[in-house]
Design an enzyme around this catalytic site. Sequence first.
Site, PDB file in Angstrom:
ATOM      1  N   HIS A 169      47.584 -95.141 -59.037  1.00 13.80           N
ATOM      2  CA  HIS A 169      46.472 -94.963 -59.928  1.00 13.80           C
ATOM      3  C   HIS A 169      46.818 -94.144 -61.271  1.00 13.80           C
ATOM      4  O   HIS A 169      45.909 -93.329 -61.736  1.00 13.80           O
ATOM      5  CB  HIS A 169      45.506 -94.309 -59.256  1.00 13.80           C
ATOM      6  N   SER A 290      57.693 -91.553 -88.146  1.00  9.06           N
ATOM      7  CA  SER A 290      56.464 -91.732 -89.020  1.00  9.06           C
ATOM      8  C   SER A 290      56.736 -91.763 -90.385  1.00  9.06           C
ATOM      9  O   SER A 290      57.189 -90.848 -90.777  1.00  9.06           O
ATOM     10  CB  SER A 290      55.307 -90.951 -88.405  1.00  9.06           C
ATOM     11  N   LYS A 296      57.253 -86.946 -85.596  1.00  6.66           N
ATOM     12  CA  LYS A 296      57.116 -87.993 -84.688  1.00  6.66           C
ATOM     13  C   LYS A 296      58.536 -88.681 -84.622  1.00  6.66           C
ATOM     14  O   LYS A 296      59.250 -89.058 -85.568  1.00  6.66           O
ATOM     15  CB  LYS A 296      55.985 -89.084 -85.381  1.00  6.66           C
ATOM     16  N   GLU A 303      56.561-100.265 -77.316  1.00 12.34           N
ATOM     17  CA  GLU A 303      55.281-100.843 -77.606  1.00 12.34           C
ATOM     18  C   GLU A 303      55.300-102.210 -77.977  1.00 12.34           C
ATOM     19  O   GLU A 303      54.407-103.007 -77.722  1.00 12.34           O
ATOM     20  CB  GLU A 303      54.833 -99.969 -78.831  1.00 12.34           C
TER      21      GLU A 303
END
Length: 473
Positions: A169, A290, A296, A303
Amino acid sequence: MAEPEPPPGGAEGRTLWHGRFAEGPAEALLAFTASLGFDQRLAGDDLAGSRAHVRMLGAVGVLGGDEVAAVLGALDQVEAELGAGAFVFAPTDEDIHTAIERRVTELAGAAGAKLHTGRSRNDQVVTALRHFVRREGAAVRDAVLDLQAVLVARAGEAGTEAYLPGYTHLQRAQPVLLGHHLLAHFWAFTRDVARLDDALARADVSPLGAGALAGSSLPLDPDATATALGFSRRFENSLDAVADRDFVAELCFACTVVMVHLSRLGEEVVLWTSEEFGFLRLADEYATGSSMLPQKKNPDIAELARGKTGRVIGNLTGLLAMLKGLPLAYNRDLQEDKEPLFDTLDTTRLALRAVTGMMATAEFRVDVMRAAADAPASSATDLAEWLVARGTPFREAHAIVGSLVRQSLDRAVPLAELVMTDPHLGPDALGVLEPGQAVVRRRTPGGAGPEPFGPQLAAARAWLAGRPAPPTD
Ligand code: ARG
């Protein structure tokens, strides 16, 4: 015998079927129905099919030796032109198969015009596609094996010392060895390899000789062409041979499950590289920056493994929807098999290659993992099992420890303090809370602790070593 009148536009504007038609094709028809834009990648497979077919026609006496030689020579020339980028496509070349036959006829004249004897594009395209699938499907399978080799290597390096919280979970549950976690992904990919091999075995059938749908009145020898093309067997039923695209659907499905596995692994990489988890650092070559935020470092491969999975699921769904209403045998709808298949194979291979590089070079932050896993609450089950070992029924033990965890949270008292003073537990139970102890206690074969890890790693290595060498085409 006189040639039928070519349609307006001269020989250039002629289609393969021009004899039956008084008018040439409308531009809108060609634009809508052509598949040349995407089926050019079947050129080599189509040439192989044509060579096998024309040799067979020679062997059964339908073509003379000179004619066979002339067609084979023209096919060599076509191959050279395609290879050199010198092949000139005509506006009426609706697909690669048409284009090759047209050029062979230009080059070999009357002999060239015999290439298509006893053959239809219906058996021709599906022969080329099955020939293509055997090679490209095997390449996906090999790319899965490459990723698996990296996972096993990284699991071996992680050894029996590195552990992290295991989750259910997405809540911390019990500590697990990092190697155990990595091998969980490895075993999922073993099923993908089996699925791919299985799909490839069913694709390994030659449909050549089925003709348009019913075979031929000529003495064709489909067993000979099957053997020449390296297929294990020929079709059993000519209608099924030209109508069947199960092999495309199966391969798309097998690839889609690979992508689903990459997507789930990718999701973990996204989580693990976040500052909140901090379990993983990606190598610079496998991360992106980024454009605006200088600090970043983004897990774009992970992704996109996740994001592109949506596409391949769509490809599979579209393919099945296209197939479901088709009567026997060939229908032009079947031309829609190629784009989803090509895109699925390409996407899966590219994703595998990128994820393999990412996983090979990422740095596991073992200290962060360990600190997270050593949170005393991770040992709650072990405290309960400590009580069970001393005769307390598990449900009761669960309640005792659960209440201690609640008190510890409510009153902000360390769990160890409460264990120490608890009448059921006491100082003897404290050892259970020692850092690193919980994972050591996971002794079940196949479980997450160091003891069963050795045999599991050995089994994973044996599985990899036992893979038969990929078939040579
Ligand atoms: N490009 C077509 C395909 O991929 C060729 C088959 C067309 N066959 C036909 N009989 N019209 O399916």
